[in-house]
Design an enzyme around this catalytic site. Structure first.
Site: not given
Ligand code: LMR
Length: 394
Positions: A127, A208, A210, A243
């Site tokens: 991410w 993590d 999420a 989420k």
């Molecule tokens: C994403 O990856 O789209 C979400 O986790 C929102 C973000 O904050 O990036």
């Protein structure tokens, strides 16, 4: 003072929200930011959360401070959600945080206090906000191989090979489930092998989680985390309710830790609270209070789990249908991996230029690295979408 500053680079995921909103074309498709959408393209408030908020509105008598750890019943419920109802609680601690990102940052600061020289190994890719969050806490980062774009699968052997070379006392950031951005996840036996490696090389898992409930189910999605919990002496865990409770803007998360002994867990918790105090003082209450009501009320909890099941099943169905449409339109199995992935995301394997063409020529929005949010797929127009993707993919 501000003349010394240069404009900050926009966040690539969040910038898409504005670009999409400003696009006047009818029929535009938003596969960008990771928010769940129903068949009408809305991100509704979940029924159980709405009922819990109503209860809060009717029954809450004060908005005085709750305290730096946030809602104690929320924290206890989040530990049970992640580690299971029969988890040994003696070495686990949790504090409520502003979202999963708040949890990541607070735990990164805690790691920096405990192991100032540690490097945090992150998957390639991960991410995009992971590295900035870790770097903001002053931690060094390095990457381990993770994703084979050609087959859409995990490069597990290479991942292990890289982690074997990490220094003792380094940390390894792992996606508990529903890997973001790839959608490619570790198999149960791979979690076991990984846990052994982490123990043998004295590496700290930093998990993590999420998207619990968005992959295979609430319990199955926590299976990897629970394998680690059985074996490793110490661990950091960042959990998010954005989420699975659809409370994105309310910022609800938990920073959790597993320590070697109950006494060390208490000391680490005190440091985590001190980190939170210096970062944001105290976490926001409302969303976490609503989540706590849902998790602690059997009726609301059953309704929440049912709605979450529906959301997950919809994403799996959309995956299968898109893979099917792409197979038809491309006359190949190139995109079959989409059906096998789990969670909100898959990466299509397109170039930045192909992604730009999809946006400009077809009003289809996705992150530059060709990550799509599966929940944004329009079920009745998958064939058109597949045609557009194939037309730019060559
Ligand atoms: C994403 O990856 O789209 C979400 O986790 C929102 C973000 O904050 O990036």
């Amino acid at each position: 003072m501000f003349e010394t500053l240069q404009p900050a680079a926009p966040d690539k995921i969040l910038a898409l929200i504005g670009l999409f909103r400003d696009d006047p074309r009818p029929g535009k498709i938003d596969l960008g930011v990771g928010v769940y959408k129903d068949p009408e393209g809305r991100t509704p408030i979940m029924r159980a959360v709405r009922a819990a908020e109503q209860r809060l509105y009717d029954e809450q008598t004060t908005k005085t401070y709750v305290g730096p750890a946030g809602d104690a019943a929320f924290n206890a419920a989040m530990i049970r959600l992640a580690f299971g109802d029969d988890a040994d609680l003696s070495r686990l601690r949790a504090v409520q945080t502003p979202g999963g990102s708040g949890a990541l940052r607070a735990l990164a600061e805690l790691l920096k206090r405990a192991r100032p020289d540690a490097t945090v190994w992150v998957s390639d890719p991960t991410w995009p906000n992971h590295v900035p969050i870790l770097a903001a806490a002053g931690l060094k980062t390095a990457t381990y191989p993770y994703f084979d774009a050609r087959s859409g699968s995990v490069r597990f052997e290479e991942m292990l090979g890289a982690l074997e070379k990490a220094r003792r006392g380094d940390a390894v950031l792992l996606h508990g489930c529903c890997h973001n951005p790839t959608g490619a996840n570790l198999a149960p036996d791979q979690w076991e092998v990984l846990a052994d490696l982490l123990v043998e090389h004295e590496l700290y898992p930093f998990v993590d989680i999420a998207y619990q409930g968005f992959g295979e189910g609430l319990e199955a999605d926590a299976a990897g985390l629970r394998v680690l919990t059985e074996r490793v002496p110490e661990m950091l865990i960042a959990s998010s309710c954005s989420k699975n409770f659809s409370v994105y803007r309310d910022r609800v998360g938990a920073a959790m830790l597993l320590a070697r002994t109950p006494a060390e867990a208490d000391v680490a918790l005190s440091q985590l609270l001190s980190v939170g105090r210096s970062l944001y003082s105290m976490p926001p209450d409302h969303g976490a209070a609503a989540v706590r009501i849902v998790l602690c009320d059997p009726g609301l909890r059953a309704d929440w789990e049912g709605e979450l099941d529906t959301m997950r099943e919809r994403m799996i169905r959309l995956r299968e249908k898109l893979a099917e449409a792409l197979r038809r339109r491309s006359n190949s199995d190139r995109f079959d991996f989409i059906a096998g992935h789990r969670g909100m995301f898959s990466r299509l394997g397109l170039t930045v230029d192909q992604v730009r063409r999809l946006r400009e020529e077809h009003a289809v929005y996705m992150v530059d690295d060709s990550r799509i949010n599966v929940a944004g797929l329009p079920e009745d127009r998958l064939d058109d979408l597949a045609m557009a993707i194939v037309s730019v993919a060559g």
